[in-house]
Design a protein around this motif. Structure first.
Motif, short mmCIF file in Angstrom:
data_model
loop_
_atom_site.label_atom_id
_atom_site.label_comp_id
_atom_site.label_asym_id
_atom_site.label_seq_id
_atom_site.Cartn_x
_atom_site.Cartn_y
_atom_site.Cartn_z
N LEU A 89 3.71 0.90 -7.81
CA LEU A 89 3.35 0.85 -6.41
C LEU A 89 2.69 -0.80 -6.19
CD1 LEU A 89 1.06 3.73 -6.04
CD2 LEU A 89 3.23 3.43 -4.90
N PRO A 90 2.71 -1.18 -4.96
CA PRO A 90 1.86 -2.48 -4.92
C PRO A 90 0.50 -2.24 -5.00
CG PRO A 90 3.28 -1.76 -2.74
CD PRO A 90 3.35 -0.62 -3.78
N GLY A 91 -0.13 -3.41 -5.20
CA GLY A 91 -1.69 -3.44 -5.41
C GLY A 91 -2.01 -3.52 -6.88
N PRO A 92 -3.45 -3.59 -7.15
CA PRO A 92 -4.15 -4.04 -8.48
C PRO A 92 -3.59 -2.75 -9.50
CG PRO A 92 -5.67 -3.40 -6.89
CD PRO A 92 -4.52 -3.21 -6.02
N ALA A 265 -1.77 -5.02 0.38
CA ALA A 265 -0.43 -3.91 0.67
C ALA A 265 0.75 -4.33 0.11
CB ALA A 265 -0.41 -3.55 2.07
N LEU A 266 1.02 -5.65 -0.08
CA LEU A 266 2.35 -6.26 -0.27
C LEU A 266 2.56 -6.88 -1.77
CD1 LEU A 266 3.10 -8.08 3.04
CD2 LEU A 266 3.90 -5.90 2.24
N VAL A 267 1.52 -6.97 -2.69
CA VAL A 267 1.66 -7.30 -4.09
C VAL A 267 1.97 -6.35 -4.98
CG1 VAL A 267 0.08 -8.55 -5.72
CG2 VAL A 267 0.02 -9.23 -3.36
N PHE A 268 3.01 -6.61 -5.50
CA PHE A 268 3.76 -5.83 -6.56
C PHE A 268 3.32 -6.24 -7.63
CE2 PHE A 268 6.30 -3.98 -3.06
CZ PHE A 268 6.17 -2.83 -3.65
N PRO A 338 -5.65 -0.74 0.72
CA PRO A 338 -4.13 -0.20 0.67
C PRO A 338 -3.60 0.39 -0.57
CG PRO A 338 -4.51 -2.62 0.71
CD PRO A 338 -5.76 -2.21 0.98
N GLY A 339 -4.05 -0.25 -1.79
CA GLY A 339 -3.90 0.17 -3.05
C GLY A 339 -4.39 1.74 -3.40
N ALA A 340 -5.53 2.00 -2.72
CA ALA A 340 -6.22 3.22 -2.84
C ALA A 340 -5.42 4.34 -1.97
CB ALA A 340 -7.63 3.31 -2.53
N LEU A 341 -4.97 3.99 -1.02
CA LEU A 341 -4.32 4.79 -0.01
C LEU A 341 -2.96 5.02 -0.69
CD1 LEU A 341 -5.18 3.41 3.59
CD2 LEU A 341 -5.98 5.32 2.70
N LEU A 342 -2.24 4.06 -1.21
CA LEU A 342 -0.95 4.42 -1.73
C LEU A 342 -0.92 5.36 -2.92
CD1 LEU A 342 0.59 0.73 -1.45
CD2 LEU A 342 1.34 2.89 -0.24
N VAL A 343 -1.93 4.98 -3.81
CA VAL A 343 -2.31 6.08 -5.03
C VAL A 343 -2.35 7.29 -4.43
CG1 VAL A 343 -3.84 6.70 -6.73
CG2 VAL A 343 -3.00 4.48 -6.45
N ALA A 344 -3.42 7.66 -3.38
CA ALA A 344 -3.53 8.95 -3.02
C ALA A 344 -2.10 9.42 -2.21
CB ALA A 344 -4.47 9.01 -2.04
N ASN A 361 16.05 0.70 -8.29
CA ASN A 361 16.72 -0.59 -8.12
C ASN A 361 16.13 -1.40 -7.03
OD1 ASN A 361 18.71 0.21 -9.80
ND2 ASN A 361 19.92 1.10 -8.03
N MET A 362 15.42 -0.87 -6.00
CA MET A 362 14.63 -1.62 -5.00
C MET A 362 13.51 -2.34 -5.54
SD MET A 362 12.89 -0.48 -1.33
CE MET A 362 11.76 0.59 -2.40
N ILE A 363 12.74 -1.51 -6.42
CA ILE A 363 11.62 -2.05 -7.03
C ILE A 363 11.71 -3.09 -8.00
CG2 ILE A 363 9.48 -1.48 -8.47
CD1 ILE A 363 9.47 -0.49 -5.50
N ALA A 364 12.97 -2.91 -8.85
CA ALA A 364 13.31 -4.00 -9.83
C ALA A 364 13.59 -5.29 -9.06
CB ALA A 364 14.51 -3.43 -10.68
#
Length: 428
Positions: A89-92, A265-268, A338-344, A361-364
């Motif tokens: 996921l994006p985020g810390p 939200a956009l930092v992988f 955003p990182g918390a929302l994405l985890v949930a 492949n997209m994440i890579a």
């Protein structure tokens, strides 16, 4: 905040995105059942927030030691599952793992408690550092503060070096990284960074072939599918509404919140990768000077806990409508939300989602692009602001060697950088 998606780890940890490498003892040990209390979660994560130096990879090792080996809140397989999810996921990533553990242990309140306790020590220290810079303006021009800017050069170079080796192991991904660097050098704005990320996603999904990973251990999820859908809807809504509010109202507060939410939200990969996005949201937006930005970033390396706490420094130093403690709190929430929302949102669907080839492949491809974005940030603003002469270059080279080859802790490297900058200032 690599702590940018890292740093030496105090104990072995399964590599991100890889299959389980669970130790026999940890995997077979009985896991404690039943919910815990928020106070229990708070005290454990507060201690980790005070002592977890070394960046996200080190944080994950501390977490495994605490929650798998010592407290047995979950087994190695379940922990590896969380690590793989949060790397995806994006985020810390390390903060997201902590929030997921708090959620599993004590529900939604436990998730919030884990985040507060783990983030509070570093955020508090960085706000105090910002207050010192604001009160004593001469500090920002001192040799020690310049040394922190030079430390940022060495730390970002180390991040690019390590990330390039792990995330760009073949020619297609190395090419994606170079393309992303060229895009963001030519267009050094949030739009350029977003374009580079989208390019990586599209080319990754269409052209890369990342090997499948084994299925992870099944376990009952702590978030319902309905809650997951609601969290995802809120994530997308805020991602669209905050920039629209900023554009229509023209209010600096709206622009700040939108920029920091977008960064989260956009930092992988988290950590150092957030640097160019935060630079666009704060320096380009007139919140702080470039010198103060890099000084705060260097100071953040010496703190325990998440590098995203750097947002607290920027909020405290802000010249916008919110500053001081209120600015620090507002921007901390904006970058972590955003990182918390994405985890949930992802927890109920992770096992089926990660097995889809197009998603892998997209994440890579995205991961390769963020290496290029960070490479671009290494040049501007980090290098052009920190390296002003031969002596600065020599100090940066020495700090890089201490990080990569001598394997010094970033804390000691930052202290050495401040001392070196102070000494060079006396000789100048």
């Amino acid at each position: 905040m690599p702590r940018l998606l890292m740093k030496p780890s105090p104990m072995p940890l399964p590599p991100p995105h890889d299959e389980h490498v669970a130790s026999q003892s940890a995997a077979s040990t009985r896991v404690e059942s039943g919910p815990g209390s928020c106070l229990e979660v708070f005290l454990v994560f507060l201690r980790l927030g005070l002592t977890s130096f070394g960046g996200p990879v080190a944080h994950l090792a501390y977490f495994r030691n605490e929650f798998v080996e010592r407290r047995r809140w979950l087994d190695d397989y379940a922990y590896s599952d969380l690590v793989a999810l949060c790397q995806f996921l994006p985020g810390p990533a390390s903060s997201q793992v902590g929030m997921a553990i708090g959620l599993k242990r004590a529900g939604w309140a436990g998730m919030l408690t884990a985040w507060i306790a783990f983030t509070l020590p570093s955020a508090f220290a960085l706000v105090l550092f910002a207050a010192g810079l604001a009160q004593f303006g001469w500090l920002s021009g001192s040799g020690a503060i310049h040394g922190l800017k030079v430390a940022a050069v060495a730390i970002i170079a180390q991040a690019v070096w390590g990330m390039g080796r792990s995330l760009c192991p073949d020619r297609p991904r190395a090419g994606l990284a170079i393309a992303a660097a060229l895009i963001t050098v030519a267009l050094p704005t949030a739009l350029g960074q977003l374009g580079a990320i989208l390019l990586g996603a599209v080319i990754g999904a269409a052209a890369l072939q990342v090997p499948a990973r084994p299925s992870l251990a099944a376990e009952q999820q702590s978030v319902s599918r309905r809650a997951g859908y609601l969290a995802l809807a809120l994530f997308v809504l805020l991602l669209a509404v905050l920039p629209a509010w900023a554009a229509l109202s023209g209010q600096p507060l709206a622009a700040q919140l939108a920029g920091f939410y977008r960064a989260g939200a956009l930092v992988f990969g988290g950590g150092h990768v957030v640097l160019p996005l935060l630079e666009s949201a704060s320096v380009a937006g007139g919140m702080v000077s470039n010198g103060d930005f890099l000084a705060g970033y260097g100071a953040a390396q010496a703190m325990p806990g998440p590098l995203f706490s750097f947002a607290a420094f920027l909020g405290a130093m802000s010249s916008g409508p919110l500053s001081g403690w209120m600015g620090a709190l507002a921007l901390l929430i904006a970058i972590f939300l955003p990182g918390a929302l994405l985890v949930a949102a992802a927890l109920p669907f992770w096992e089926s989602l990660r097995l889809r080839p197009a998603v892998r492949n997209m994440i890579a491809g995205v991961n390769a692009s963020v290496v290029g974005i960070l490479l671009s940030a290494l040049y501007d603003p980090v290098w052009v602001s920190g390296i002003l002469g031969r002596a600065d270059f020599a100090l940066a080279l020495l700090l890089f060697a201490l990080l990569v080859y001598a394997r010094w802790s970033p804390v000691w490297v930052v202290l050495a950088a401040a001392a070196g900058g102070w000494a060079l200032g006396l000789l100048a």
